[in-house]
Design an enzyme around this catalytic site. Structure first.
Site, mmCIF file in Angstrom:
data_model
loop_
_atom_site.group_PDB
_atom_site.id
_atom_site.type_symbol
_atom_site.label_atom_id
_atom_site.label_comp_id
_atom_site.label_asym_id
_atom_site.label_seq_id
_atom_site.Cartn_x
_atom_site.Cartn_y
_atom_site.Cartn_z
ATOM 1 N N HIS A 280 -7.613 -5.318 -1.112
ATOM 2 C CA HIS A 280 -6.373 -4.592 -0.846
ATOM 3 C C HIS A 280 -5.490 -5.374 0.129
ATOM 4 O O HIS A 280 -5.931 -5.745 1.216
ATOM 5 C CB HIS A 280 -6.739 -3.219 -0.277
ATOM 6 C CG HIS A 280 -5.597 -2.283 -0.114
ATOM 7 N ND1 HIS A 280 -4.849 -1.834 -1.165
ATOM 8 C CD2 HIS A 280 -5.071 -1.693 1.001
ATOM 9 C CE1 HIS A 280 -3.925 -0.998 -0.722
ATOM 10 N NE2 HIS A 280 -4.022 -0.909 0.584
ATOM 11 N N SER B 216 0.824 -1.202 0.000
ATOM 12 C CA SER B 216 0.000 0.000 0.000
ATOM 13 C C SER B 216 0.863 1.260 0.000
ATOM 14 O O SER B 216 1.669 1.464 -0.904
ATOM 15 C CB SER B 216 -0.973 -0.043 1.181
ATOM 16 O OG SER B 216 -1.981 0.938 1.054
ATOM 17 N N GLU C 164 -9.936 -4.145 -5.584
ATOM 18 C CA GLU C 164 -9.577 -2.937 -4.839
ATOM 19 C C GLU C 164 -9.709 -1.682 -5.693
ATOM 20 O O GLU C 164 -9.488 -1.708 -6.907
ATOM 21 C CB GLU C 164 -8.174 -3.054 -4.252
ATOM 22 C CG GLU C 164 -7.036 -3.302 -5.215
ATOM 23 C CD GLU C 164 -5.707 -3.390 -4.487
ATOM 24 O OE1 GLU C 164 -5.377 -2.421 -3.774
ATOM 25 O OE2 GLU C 164 -5.015 -4.412 -4.613
#
Length: 276
Positions: free
Chosen positions: A239, A117, A209
């Site tokens: 995610h 991320s 996502e």
């Protein structure tokens, strides 16, 4: 940013259906003033050192949110893994986190970089800074569900809004503003690094996502810069799905793919470590 401390607590304490990998030791370390943790499996491959950069929207995440996950990753890669607790927004916005990572990176001999991320986004920014300073690049990089464009306006934000249970556009826009601080989103956005060189890279994303297009667009750019680039989209995954459950079918497959990719660039390839 309101209630950031509560958000951090919730992020750190989110339960996982797995425990630590018992054969991996975890030891704190302070490197050039930055809090870090070494994850060391039994009989690690001396030719591999991993630096891991955690996600959390540049504002959340710590050893408490990622320790169990990274212990399993270190075991799978059979490599000493250095987890960096870089500076977080809004107290320390861009580029404080990048500076922390660079301070640590210089003390590790040619590592591999892995991040999820926002941590994956920081890899892009760190590589940009390494190029500016004419410093060695990592041997390879793995970007898990990277957040590349802080403007949050790719089509997947709309297309996947109803099937992404983890992220929302409003949340990411708030985190992006906090990360940019007194600067602009353009200055802080990894999309605008545009490196002229890049290490071999594996990009991984879940099909469900809202950040899916971040991975797609970054791959389209970087594949012309680095021919050893790979994008894998995991169907029906969210995610950073592999941190959610390392024992799920998709989690195991992702671990295998990361391990196989890293082995391609290891000077002393170890035998594959079975994920027990």
């Amino acid at each position: 940013m309101e209630d950031i401390q509560q958000r951090r607590e919730d992020f750190d304490r989110k339960p996982r259906p797995y425990d630590y990998e018992p054969t991996v030791s975890i030891a704190p370390a302070t490197i050039n003033g930055v809090s870090c943790y070494w994850f060391t499996p039994e009989d690690p491959d001396q030719g591999k050192t991993i630096i891991y950069l955690h996600g959390g929207g540049f504002a959340m995440g710590s050893i408490r949110s990622h320790d169990k996950f990274v212990s399993h990753l270190a075991k799978k890669l059979q490599a000493r893994t250095l987890f960096i607790e870089y500076a977080l927004a809004p107290e320390k916005p861009w580029p404080a986190g990048i500076q922390d990572i660079l301070s640590v990176y210089g003390e590790v001999d040619l590592p591999y970089l892995i991040g999820d991320s926002a941590g994956a986004s920081l890899i892009v920014q760190v590589i940009g800074e390494l190029l500016k300073r004419d410093l060695p690049l990592p041997k390879a990089a793995v970007l898990i569900s990277p957040w590349i464009r802080l403007a949050c306006d790719y089509p997947s934000y709309e297309a996947n809004a109803a099937i992404d249970p983890v992220l929302t556009r409003d949340l990411l826009q708030m985190l992006a503003r906090a990360y940019a601080g007194d600067g602009t989103l353009d200055l802080a956005s990894p999309e605008n690094v545009r490196p002229a060189r890049f290490p071999p890279v594996l990009i991984m994303a879940g099909s469900n996502e809202i950040l899916l297009d971040d991975s797609r667009h970054f791959y389209e750019y970087i594949k012309d810069i680095q021919p050893v680039s790979r994008l894998t989209i995991y169907e029906d995954q969210v995610h950073v799905w592999l941190r959610k459950d390392v024992y799920s079918t998709a989690g195991r497959r992702a671990f295998e793919e990361i391990a196989g990719f890293i082995r391609l660039f290891s000077p002393h390839p170890a035998n594959p470590c079975l994920f027990l």
